[in-house]
Design a protein around this motif. Structure first.
Motif, PDB file in Angstrom:
ATOM      1  N   LYS A 183       0.875  -1.119   0.009  1.00  0.00           N
ATOM      2  CA  LYS A 183      -0.117  -0.107   0.016  1.00  0.00           C
ATOM      3  C   LYS A 183       0.967   1.279   0.089  1.00  0.00           C
ATOM      4  CE  LYS A 183      -3.951   1.953   2.401  1.00  0.00           C
ATOM      5  NZ  LYS A 183      -4.859   2.168   3.719  1.00  0.00           N
ATOM      6  N   ALA A 184       1.952   1.149   0.614  1.00  0.00           N
ATOM      7  CA  ALA A 184       2.790   2.424   0.642  1.00  0.00           C
ATOM      8  C   ALA A 184       3.402   2.767  -0.791  1.00  0.00           C
ATOM      9  CB  ALA A 184       4.096   1.875   1.560  1.00  0.00           C
ATOM     10  N   THR A 185       3.571   1.748  -1.573  1.00  0.00           N
ATOM     11  CA  THR A 185       3.850   2.109  -2.950  1.00  0.00           C
ATOM     12  C   THR A 185       3.077   2.596  -3.711  1.00  0.00           C
ATOM     13  OG1 THR A 185       5.427   0.161  -3.003  1.00  0.00           O
ATOM     14  CG2 THR A 185       4.979   0.856  -5.256  1.00  0.00           C
ATOM     15  N   LYS A 186       1.704   2.283  -3.553  1.00  0.00           N
ATOM     16  CA  LYS A 186       0.675   2.800  -4.085  1.00  0.00           C
ATOM     17  C   LYS A 186       0.519   4.263  -3.638  1.00  0.00           C
ATOM     18  CE  LYS A 186      -4.230   2.568  -4.792  1.00  0.00           C
ATOM     19  NZ  LYS A 186      -5.587   1.581  -4.473  1.00  0.00           N
ATOM     20  N   GLU A 187       0.842   4.559  -2.540  1.00  0.00           N
ATOM     21  CA  GLU A 187       0.444   5.947  -1.984  1.00  0.00           C
ATOM     22  C   GLU A 187       1.697   6.742  -2.290  1.00  0.00           C
ATOM     23  OE1 GLU A 187      -1.869   7.143  -0.300  1.00  0.00           O
ATOM     24  OE2 GLU A 187      -2.984   5.420  -0.146  1.00  0.00           O
ATOM     25  N   LYS A 188       2.821   6.191  -2.511  1.00  0.00           N
ATOM     26  CA  LYS A 188       4.112   6.836  -3.281  1.00  0.00           C
ATOM     27  C   LYS A 188       3.733   7.378  -4.494  1.00  0.00           C
ATOM     28  CE  LYS A 188       9.077   6.319  -4.132  1.00  0.00           C
ATOM     29  NZ  LYS A 188      10.248   5.248  -3.960  1.00  0.00           N
ATOM     30  N   LEU A 189       3.068   6.310  -5.509  1.00  0.00           N
ATOM     31  CA  LEU A 189       2.762   6.532  -6.762  1.00  0.00           C
ATOM     32  C   LEU A 189       1.717   7.758  -6.993  1.00  0.00           C
ATOM     33  CD1 LEU A 189       3.142   3.107  -8.511  1.00  0.00           C
ATOM     34  CD2 LEU A 189       4.760   5.169  -8.718  1.00  0.00           C
ATOM     35  N   LEU A 190       0.746   7.761  -6.071  1.00  0.00           N
ATOM     36  CA  LEU A 190      -0.425   8.730  -6.030  1.00  0.00           C
ATOM     37  C   LEU A 190       0.306  10.238  -5.741  1.00  0.00           C
ATOM     38  CD1 LEU A 190      -3.226   6.690  -4.164  1.00  0.00           C
ATOM     39  CD2 LEU A 190      -3.483   7.716  -6.440  1.00  0.00           C
ATOM     40  N   ASP A 191       1.418  10.116  -4.958  1.00  0.00           N
ATOM     41  CA  ASP A 191       1.798  11.366  -4.833  1.00  0.00           C
ATOM     42  C   ASP A 191       2.723  11.795  -5.932  1.00  0.00           C
ATOM     43  OD1 ASP A 191       3.047  13.574  -2.862  1.00  0.00           O
ATOM     44  OD2 ASP A 191       4.898  12.433  -3.093  1.00  0.00           O
ATOM     45  N   PHE A 192       3.310  11.008  -6.780  1.00  0.00           N
ATOM     46  CA  PHE A 192       3.774  11.147  -7.881  1.00  0.00           C
ATOM     47  C   PHE A 192       2.945  11.808  -8.960  1.00  0.00           C
ATOM     48  CE2 PHE A 192       7.577   8.184  -7.599  1.00  0.00           C
ATOM     49  CZ  PHE A 192       8.553   8.963  -6.710  1.00  0.00           C
ATOM     50  N   GLN A 193       1.974  11.293  -8.767  1.00  0.00           N
ATOM     51  CA  GLN A 193       0.735  11.653 -10.002  1.00  0.00           C
ATOM     52  C   GLN A 193       0.422  12.912  -9.711  1.00  0.00           C
ATOM     53  OE1 GLN A 193      -3.045   9.774  -9.396  1.00  0.00           O
ATOM     54  NE2 GLN A 193      -3.499  10.157 -11.635  1.00  0.00           N
ATOM     55  N   LYS A 194       0.153  13.295  -8.317  1.00  0.00           N
ATOM     56  CA  LYS A 194      -0.055  14.709  -8.106  1.00  0.00           C
ATOM     57  C   LYS A 194       0.813  15.752  -8.526  1.00  0.00           C
ATOM     58  CE  LYS A 194      -3.277  13.322  -4.130  1.00  0.00           C
ATOM     59  NZ  LYS A 194      -3.222  13.234  -2.516  1.00  0.00           N
ATOM     60  N   GLN A 195       2.202  15.405  -8.293  1.00  0.00           N
ATOM     61  CA  GLN A 195       3.265  16.281  -8.592  1.00  0.00           C
ATOM     62  C   GLN A 195       3.203  16.351 -10.248  1.00  0.00           C
ATOM     63  OE1 GLN A 195       7.334  15.315  -6.781  1.00  0.00           O
ATOM     64  NE2 GLN A 195       6.234  14.106  -5.488  1.00  0.00           N
ATOM     65  N   ILE A 196       3.147  15.416 -10.843  1.00  0.00           N
ATOM     66  CA  ILE A 196       3.352  15.370 -12.370  1.00  0.00           C
ATOM     67  C   ILE A 196       2.221  15.881 -13.111  1.00  0.00           C
ATOM     68  CG2 ILE A 196       3.445  13.863 -14.406  1.00  0.00           C
ATOM     69  CD1 ILE A 196       4.881  11.655 -12.513  1.00  0.00           C
ATOM     70  N   GLN A 197       1.101  15.471 -12.774  1.00  0.00           N
ATOM     71  CA  GLN A 197      -0.185  15.809 -13.566  1.00  0.00           C
ATOM     72  C   GLN A 197       0.013  15.874 -14.739  1.00  0.00           C
ATOM     73  OE1 GLN A 197      -1.790  19.725 -12.240  1.00  0.00           O
ATOM     74  NE2 GLN A 197      -1.863  19.057 -10.150  1.00  0.00           N
ATOM     75  N   GLY A 198       0.242  16.898 -15.854  1.00  0.00           N
ATOM     76  CA  GLY A 198       0.343  16.679 -17.184  1.00  0.00           C
ATOM     77  C   GLY A 198       1.818  17.118 -17.726  1.00  0.00           C
ATOM     78  N   ASN A 199       2.795  16.767 -16.796  1.00  0.00           N
ATOM     79  CA  ASN A 199       4.200  17.181 -17.141  1.00  0.00           C
ATOM     80  C   ASN A 199       4.833  16.158 -17.580  1.00  0.00           C
ATOM     81  OD1 ASN A 199       6.805  18.387 -17.258  1.00  0.00           O
ATOM     82  ND2 ASN A 199       6.477  19.793 -15.399  1.00  0.00           N
TER      83      ASN A 199
END
Length: 204
Positions: A117-133
């Motif tokens: 679950k920690a890895t999933k949360e890590k990728l969710l954080d990446f998604q928020k940072q990246i968005q359309g970049n």
């Protein structure tokens, strides 16, 4: 990028189109050579006169083709059958292949080979940072991804529907999934993936 290829699809070498191809090809070859083999088997017990008489008695389109005094091992009928077989084979092959050729997805991913679950949360954080970049996505892929594609910023290039693992494939070819944006994370047998779809062409 082969790390997430669909193993079921990759092992199905003899798909329907290939089976149809070899069936038609073998049938055409048998028709081309059957007459020659049959006549050769009977020819040992016949005189030249008998053979000539037998040949003349055949229906014209079943007689062997004569080219400059040389008998070809096929009749006009066999030649026509072979031509039609290859023609329909070519037409059907192109018709079957055309829709798939127009369907593709071009994407990058960040794969972390962990199911926690920690890895999933890590990728969710990446998604928020990246968005359309896409540049930031590539930077994070090079740093965190465990897939060999990390060397190219996670870029998988173009792939067809059905090439990837089912859950990965489903999100990439879902019309509701936005392009030019980080999506996921999604889970496969290899771990958690964050995906960035650069371009996509869906069936018309």
């Amino acid at each position: 990028n082969t790390i997430i290829r669909n193993p079921t699809k990759m092992t199905m070498v003899l798909d329907f189109r290939k089976i149809r191809f070899w069936s038609i090809l073998i049938t055409a070859c048998v028709l081309l050579n059957f007459g020659a083999y049959a006549e050769e088997a009977e020819g040992h017990a016949e005189s030249i006169a008998d053979k000539r008489k037998k040949a003349m008695s055949k229906i014209w389109y079943l007689q062997k083709i004569d080219v400059g005094g040389t008998k070809l091992p096929m009749s006009l009928f066999s030649l026509v059958v072979a031509f039609l077989s290859f023609y329909f084979l070519y037409a059907n092959w192109n018709a079957s292949a055309a829709p798939k050729a127009k369907t593709f997805c071009e994407a990058s991913h960040i794969l972390i080979t962990d199911h926690s679950k920690a890895t999933k949360e890590k990728l969710l954080d990446f998604q928020k940072q990246i968005q359309g970049n896409p540049e930031l996505f590539a930077k994070l892929a090079k740093k965190h991804s465990t897939c060999p594609s990390k060397a190219n910023g996670g870029n998988l290039g173009k792939f067809r529907q059905g090439d990837m693992a089912p859950s990965f494939d489903k999100i990439c070819f879902d019309p509701a999934t936005p392009i030019q944006s980080a999506v996921g994370p999604i889970q496969t047998n290899h771990g958690w993936h964050l995906i960035y779809i650069h371009n996509r062409q869906l069936p018309e």
